[in-house]
Design a protein around this motif. Sequence first.
Motif, PDB file in Angstrom:
ATOM      1  N   LEU A  64      64.969 113.770 -55.581  1.00  0.00           N
ATOM      2  CA  LEU A  64      63.960 113.570 -55.795  1.00  0.00           C
ATOM      3  C   LEU A  64      63.396 112.053 -55.657  1.00  0.00           C
ATOM      4  O   LEU A  64      62.121 111.344 -55.028  1.00  0.00           O
ATOM      5  N   ARG A  65      63.867 111.252 -56.246  1.00  0.00           N
ATOM      6  CA  ARG A  65      63.736 109.353 -55.817  1.00  0.00           C
ATOM      7  C   ARG A  65      63.366 108.774 -55.179  1.00  0.00           C
ATOM      8  O   ARG A  65      62.195 108.334 -53.894  1.00  0.00           O
ATOM      9  N   HIS A  66      64.183 109.567 -53.875  1.00  0.00           N
ATOM     10  CA  HIS A  66      64.678 109.342 -52.510  1.00  0.00           C
ATOM     11  C   HIS A  66      63.104 110.081 -52.129  1.00  0.00           C
ATOM     12  O   HIS A  66      62.199 109.078 -50.852  1.00  0.00           O
ATOM     13  N   ALA A  67      62.491 111.269 -52.309  1.00  0.00           N
ATOM     14  CA  ALA A  67      61.571 111.845 -51.299  1.00  0.00           C
ATOM     15  C   ALA A  67      60.507 110.844 -52.020  1.00  0.00           C
ATOM     16  O   ALA A  67      59.496 110.946 -51.394  1.00  0.00           O
ATOM     17  N   VAL A  68      60.095 110.307 -53.076  1.00  0.00           N
ATOM     18  CA  VAL A  68      59.489 109.835 -53.494  1.00  0.00           C
ATOM     19  C   VAL A  68      59.538 108.660 -52.965  1.00  0.00           C
ATOM     20  O   VAL A  68      58.079 107.799 -52.460  1.00  0.00           O
ATOM     21  N   ALA A  69      60.363 107.579 -52.550  1.00  0.00           N
ATOM     22  CA  ALA A  69      60.584 106.677 -51.790  1.00  0.00           C
ATOM     23  C   ALA A  69      59.922 106.898 -50.457  1.00  0.00           C
ATOM     24  O   ALA A  69      59.924 105.503 -49.782  1.00  0.00           O
ATOM     25  N   ARG A  70      59.612 107.869 -49.656  1.00  0.00           N
ATOM     26  CA  ARG A  70      59.424 107.408 -48.089  1.00  0.00           C
ATOM     27  C   ARG A  70      57.972 107.855 -48.029  1.00  0.00           C
ATOM     28  O   ARG A  70      57.114 108.278 -49.116  1.00  0.00           O
TER      29      ARG A  70
END
Length: 208
Positions: free
Chosen positions: A119-125
Motif C-alpha cells: 500500500l505504501r508503494h502504491a501511494v508513492a506512485r
Amino acid sequence: HASDLKDSALLSALRHGGCVILMRHASSPNRRPSAAAAAPGNSDRERQLDGDGLTAARAMGAALKQLGIPIGQVLSSPTFRARETIAAAGLPSPEIADPLGDASHGMSRSAVAGWSSWLRHAVARQPAAGSNTLIVTQMPNISGAYGRIASALKEGGALIFRPDGRGNVQLLATMQISDWPQLASQFKPAALAAPSAAPPPPGSATRR
C-alpha cells in the motif's frame, strides 16, 4: 480538515492532479445483510453500505465533479463495500487489488507487513499527468501502513498525499467524507478559476 494546506491551496493541488487519495470505504454496518436486504450484485452477502454510506458516497462523487477534481486510476479492495463506495460515487471502474482486501485474523505478521508495504508503494506512485489516483480499502490496511496519522479517519475518510516521484510522499490533508460537499459549497463553480500551468509548491474491473 486540511491538515497542512488551506482549502484553496488543497483544491488547487487536487485540480492540477498528481495527488493520491487513500480512502476508507463509506459507512457500512459491521454485519452481513440478510438475503432480502442484500444489494444488487452482493451475491455473497458481504458487508455493504448502509443508507448513510450510499448518500455520503454519492455526495462525494458529485462534489468531485463540481470542483473539477480529475480522478484517473482507481484501485479498490475486492470487498463489496469498497467497490460499492466507488460505484455510488460514480467514479471510474476500479482495478481490483488483492493486497487491499480484508486482513484476515489468521494472516501472519509477515503477510500483513507485506500488504502494508504494498500500500505504501502504491501511494508513492505518481498518478498520470493531470489526474489523481483514488485507492479505496479498509481501515486496518490504512492504519497498518500509516499508523497514527490515520487514527482520525471515520468511515469514508481519506488521507491525501502528493508523491514526489522519488518514493517519498507529502501528506496534504485529512478529509472526512462530509468535507467534500462542504468544500464544493465553499468554492462555487463560477468562482473556480482555470488551473494555472504549474501546481503550488509542496507545503470493467481488472485485477492487479
